[in-house]
Design a protein around this motif. Structure first.
Motif, PDB file in Angstrom:
ATOM      1  N   GLU A  43      10.416   3.119   3.729  1.00  0.00           N
ATOM      2  CA  GLU A  43      10.314   4.554   3.416  1.00  0.00           C
ATOM      3  C   GLU A  43      11.232   4.901   2.251  1.00  0.00           C
ATOM      4  OE1 GLU A  43      10.185   7.242   6.737  1.00  0.00           O
ATOM      5  OE2 GLU A  43      11.310   8.766   5.643  1.00  0.00           O
ATOM      6  N   LYS A  44      10.687   5.591   1.279  1.00  0.00           N
ATOM      7  CA  LYS A  44      11.492   5.996   0.121  1.00  0.00           C
ATOM      8  C   LYS A  44      12.376   7.176   0.525  1.00  0.00           C
ATOM      9  CE  LYS A  44      10.542   5.362  -4.671  1.00  0.00           C
ATOM     10  NZ  LYS A  44       9.596   5.351  -5.743  1.00  0.00           N
ATOM     11  N   PRO A  45      13.654   7.162   0.119  1.00  0.00           N
ATOM     12  CA  PRO A  45      14.577   8.177   0.640  1.00  0.00           C
ATOM     13  C   PRO A  45      14.504   9.530  -0.088  1.00  0.00           C
ATOM     14  CG  PRO A  45      15.778   6.562  -0.657  1.00  0.00           C
ATOM     15  CD  PRO A  45      14.337   6.133  -0.687  1.00  0.00           C
ATOM     16  N   TRP A  46      13.379  10.218   0.038  1.00  0.00           N
ATOM     17  CA  TRP A  46      13.293  11.581  -0.507  1.00  0.00           C
ATOM     18  C   TRP A  46      14.119  12.510   0.370  1.00  0.00           C
ATOM     19  CZ3 TRP A  46      12.019  11.968  -5.235  1.00  0.00           C
ATOM     20  CH2 TRP A  46      11.053  11.148  -5.805  1.00  0.00           C
ATOM     21  N   GLU A  47      15.099  13.189  -0.255  1.00  0.00           N
ATOM     22  CA  GLU A  47      15.991  14.081   0.507  1.00  0.00           C
ATOM     23  C   GLU A  47      15.807  15.509   0.011  1.00  0.00           C
ATOM     24  OE1 GLU A  47      19.819  12.473  -0.456  1.00  0.00           O
ATOM     25  OE2 GLU A  47      19.482  10.667   0.747  1.00  0.00           O
ATOM     26  N   ARG A  48      15.777  16.449   0.941  1.00  0.00           N
ATOM     27  CA  ARG A  48      15.575  17.847   0.558  1.00  0.00           C
ATOM     28  C   ARG A  48      16.723  18.330  -0.331  1.00  0.00           C
ATOM     29  NH1 ARG A  48      12.075  21.216   2.510  1.00  0.00           N
ATOM     30  NH2 ARG A  48      11.609  19.888   4.305  1.00  0.00           N
TER      31      ARG A  48
ATOM     32  N   VAL B 290       0.879  -1.176   0.000  1.00  0.00           N
ATOM     33  CA  VAL B 290       0.000   0.000   0.000  1.00  0.00           C
ATOM     34  C   VAL B 290       0.914   1.224   0.000  1.00  0.00           C
ATOM     35  CG1 VAL B 290      -1.846   1.233   1.182  1.00  0.00           C
ATOM     36  CG2 VAL B 290      -1.666  -1.266   1.393  1.00  0.00           C
ATOM     37  N   ARG B 291       0.901   1.952  -1.087  1.00  0.00           N
ATOM     38  CA  ARG B 291       1.792   3.116  -1.198  1.00  0.00           C
ATOM     39  C   ARG B 291       1.045   4.378  -0.803  1.00  0.00           C
ATOM     40  NH1 ARG B 291       4.990   3.198  -6.724  1.00  0.00           N
ATOM     41  NH2 ARG B 291       5.776   5.051  -5.677  1.00  0.00           N
ATOM     42  N   VAL B 292       1.673   5.125   0.092  1.00  0.00           N
ATOM     43  CA  VAL B 292       1.047   6.377   0.523  1.00  0.00           C
ATOM     44  C   VAL B 292       2.137   7.441   0.689  1.00  0.00           C
ATOM     45  CG1 VAL B 292       1.141   5.682   2.981  1.00  0.00           C
ATOM     46  CG2 VAL B 292      -0.464   7.451   2.269  1.00  0.00           C
ATOM     47  N   ALA B 293       1.826   8.648   0.283  1.00  0.00           N
ATOM     48  CA  ALA B 293       2.733   9.778   0.524  1.00  0.00           C
ATOM     49  C   ALA B 293       1.974  10.783   1.383  1.00  0.00           C
ATOM     50  CB  ALA B 293       3.164  10.412  -0.793  1.00  0.00           C
TER      51      ALA B 293
ATOM     52  N   THR C 247       7.335  19.222   4.105  1.00  0.00           N
ATOM     53  CA  THR C 247       8.059  17.953   4.241  1.00  0.00           C
ATOM     54  C   THR C 247       7.183  16.842   3.663  1.00  0.00           C
ATOM     55  OG1 THR C 247       7.184  17.677   6.465  1.00  0.00           O
ATOM     56  CG2 THR C 247       9.380  18.587   6.310  1.00  0.00           C
ATOM     57  N   ILE C 248       7.845  15.790   3.214  1.00  0.00           N
ATOM     58  CA  ILE C 248       7.112  14.663   2.626  1.00  0.00           C
ATOM     59  C   ILE C 248       7.708  13.352   3.107  1.00  0.00           C
ATOM     60  CG2 ILE C 248       8.570  14.723   0.521  1.00  0.00           C
ATOM     61  CD1 ILE C 248       6.074  13.619  -0.984  1.00  0.00           C
ATOM     62  N   VAL C 249       6.855  12.363   3.306  1.00  0.00           N
ATOM     63  CA  VAL C 249       7.329  10.981   3.436  1.00  0.00           C
ATOM     64  C   VAL C 249       6.566  10.146   2.419  1.00  0.00           C
ATOM     65  CG1 VAL C 249       7.991  11.052   5.882  1.00  0.00           C
ATOM     66  CG2 VAL C 249       5.648  10.420   5.264  1.00  0.00           C
ATOM     67  N   GLU C 250       7.248   9.142   1.876  1.00  0.00           N
ATOM     68  CA  GLU C 250       6.560   8.174   1.006  1.00  0.00           C
ATOM     69  C   GLU C 250       6.790   6.793   1.595  1.00  0.00           C
ATOM     70  OE1 GLU C 250       7.362   8.296  -3.258  1.00  0.00           O
ATOM     71  OE2 GLU C 250       6.668   6.216  -3.430  1.00  0.00           O
ATOM     72  N   TRP C 251       5.698   6.121   1.914  1.00  0.00           N
ATOM     73  CA  TRP C 251       5.793   4.817   2.567  1.00  0.00           C
ATOM     74  C   TRP C 251       5.141   3.734   1.728  1.00  0.00           C
ATOM     75  CZ3 TRP C 251       3.546   7.635   7.359  1.00  0.00           C
ATOM     76  CH2 TRP C 251       4.584   8.192   8.107  1.00  0.00           C
ATOM     77  N   ASN C 252       5.746   2.536   1.774  1.00  0.00           N
ATOM     78  CA  ASN C 252       5.158   1.346   1.180  1.00  0.00           C
ATOM     79  C   ASN C 252       4.816   0.421   2.358  1.00  0.00           C
ATOM     80  OD1 ASN C 252       4.648  -1.029  -0.284  1.00  0.00           O
ATOM     81  ND2 ASN C 252       5.975  -0.304  -1.929  1.00  0.00           N
TER      82      ASN C 252
ATOM     83  N   GLU D  72       0.598  15.993  12.660  1.00  0.00           N
ATOM     84  CA  GLU D  72       2.011  16.264  12.951  1.00  0.00           C
ATOM     85  C   GLU D  72       2.859  15.215  12.241  1.00  0.00           C
ATOM     86  OE1 GLU D  72       3.356  18.439  15.386  1.00  0.00           O
ATOM     87  OE2 GLU D  72       1.379  19.339  15.789  1.00  0.00           O
ATOM     88  N   GLN D  73       4.054  15.622  11.749  1.00  0.00           N
ATOM     89  CA  GLN D  73       4.937  14.648  11.102  1.00  0.00           C
ATOM     90  C   GLN D  73       5.329  13.556  12.101  1.00  0.00           C
ATOM     91  OE1 GLN D  73       8.252  16.197   8.920  1.00  0.00           O
ATOM     92  NE2 GLN D  73       8.933  14.158   8.326  1.00  0.00           N
ATOM     93  N   LEU D  74       5.407  12.334  11.631  1.00  0.00           N
ATOM     94  CA  LEU D  74       5.802  11.220  12.505  1.00  0.00           C
ATOM     95  C   LEU D  74       6.699  10.267  11.728  1.00  0.00           C
ATOM     96  CD1 LEU D  74       2.658   8.936  13.067  1.00  0.00           C
ATOM     97  CD2 LEU D  74       3.127  10.259  11.030  1.00  0.00           C
TER      98      LEU D  74
END
Ligand SMILES: O=c1[nH]c(=O)c2[nH]c(=O)[nH]c2[nH]1
Length: 299
Positions: free
Chosen positions: A110-115, A20-23, A34-39, A79-81
């Motif tokens: 977690e996909k490694p999205w870096e600023r 289940v992919r969610v951002a 900020t963003i997180v992308e999780w599988n 809130e970011q977690l």
């Protein structure tokens, strides 16, 4: 004929939703995002045998509902977690909402999205994809007892010197010469379990990864000699357990990715300079280092 479970058969089962992919984006008042992308993978352990034996789905949590729960809970997280905290939140939800669910395992990558840094300045909403991935596994039961493991995958590391391999078993099948000068290349996968919640899972993840890297390379100028992948792996694991008392065990997998010397008669004489990089076949070096439980003898 109604098919039921035979008395002398034991059925073990679980069901869940995979990939289940969610951002999730969080917007801060100053405009920084900020963003997180999780599988996310969900497995539920539930008392739903009639679904298997009798086609009775009345105790089944539909996997489609599990998928929707991931999006709903992501929305609720204002809130970011960390991935670990999100996994615990999901696990608690499934085990406390559904009477027949006795436990859950939640895996998140977690996909490694870096600023992005632009001329050294962190971009407000621009990201690029890094390489290594942060992983976590949450195991939770009906009592709310939680086991959290974190990990890293795809941490590709290479040093051009300060590595060797000598003194191994020699027999009629051995062609490999002893060497005190070779490349060391690997792609570290690590998993570690917390016996106690760290103050911040994300900071702990970054610090464990830094410890692994620091031990493999040694100081910037001198480095550190590796007599084998095994020995380096051991010191990496030992250093993590030494520095992080809240970690119970660490499992490391470090393929030995060979760089083969190039020697071509009359064309190239190898002088530790030209190699054929390979990724198969590769050595497979894996180990788990666990703290021994301190047992108190009766007085
Ligand atoms: O560090 C190493 N460990 C091994 O077990 C091994 N085996 C091998 O062929 N080369 C190496 N290198």
């Amino acid at each position: 004929m109604k098919l039921g479970m035979e008395k002398d058969l034991l059925l073990e089962q679980k069901h869940g939703k995979s990939r289940v992919r969610v951002a999730r984006v969080w917007r801060q008042p100053g405009g920084k995002e900020t963003i997180v992308e999780w599988n996310v993978n969900i497995s539920l352990y539930s008392d739903c045998i009639p679904a298997y034996t009798d086609g009775d789905n009345s105790d089944i949590v539909a996997t489609d509902s599990m998928k929707n729960t991931v999006y709903a809970k992501a929305k609720e997280c204002v809130e970011q977690l960390s991935a670990e905290e999100f996994g615990v939140l999901l696990g608690k939800h499934f085990t406390s909402t559904y009477p027949k669910v006795t436990g859950a395992t939640i895996n998140i990558v977690e996909k490694p999205w870096e600023r992005i840094l632009m001329d050294g300045i962190p971009h407000g909403h621009g990201f690029k994809l890094g390489t290594e991935k942060h992983t976590t596994e949450i195991n939770i039961n009906k009592l709310g007892e939680v086991k959290v493991t974190s990990g890293v995958e795809g941490l590709a590391l290479l040093k051009t010197t300060q590595s060797g391999f000598v003194g191994f078993i020699r027999d009629k099948y051995t062609l490999l010469p002893d060497t005190k000068e070779r490349m060391l290349a690997t792609e570290v996968s690590a998993v570690w379990r917390y016996s106690k919640k760290p103050s911040c899972y994300t900071k702990a993840y970054i610090s464990v990864q830094k410890t692994l890297v620091d031990v493999l390379f040694g100081s910037p100028h001198e480095g550190v000699y590796s007599p084998s992948v095994q020995n380096t792996l051991y010191f990496m694991a030992e250093s993590v357990l030494h520095r992080f008392p809240e970690i119970e065990f660490i499992r490391l997998s470090m393929p030995n990715l060979h760089f083969l010397p190039v020697n071509l008669p009359n064309i190239v004489k190898f002088d530790h300079d030209v190699y054929v990089p390979t990724d198969e076949p590769h050595g497979t070096i894996e180990a788990t280092l666990t703290r021994k439980k301190i047992t108190f003898s009766k007085l």
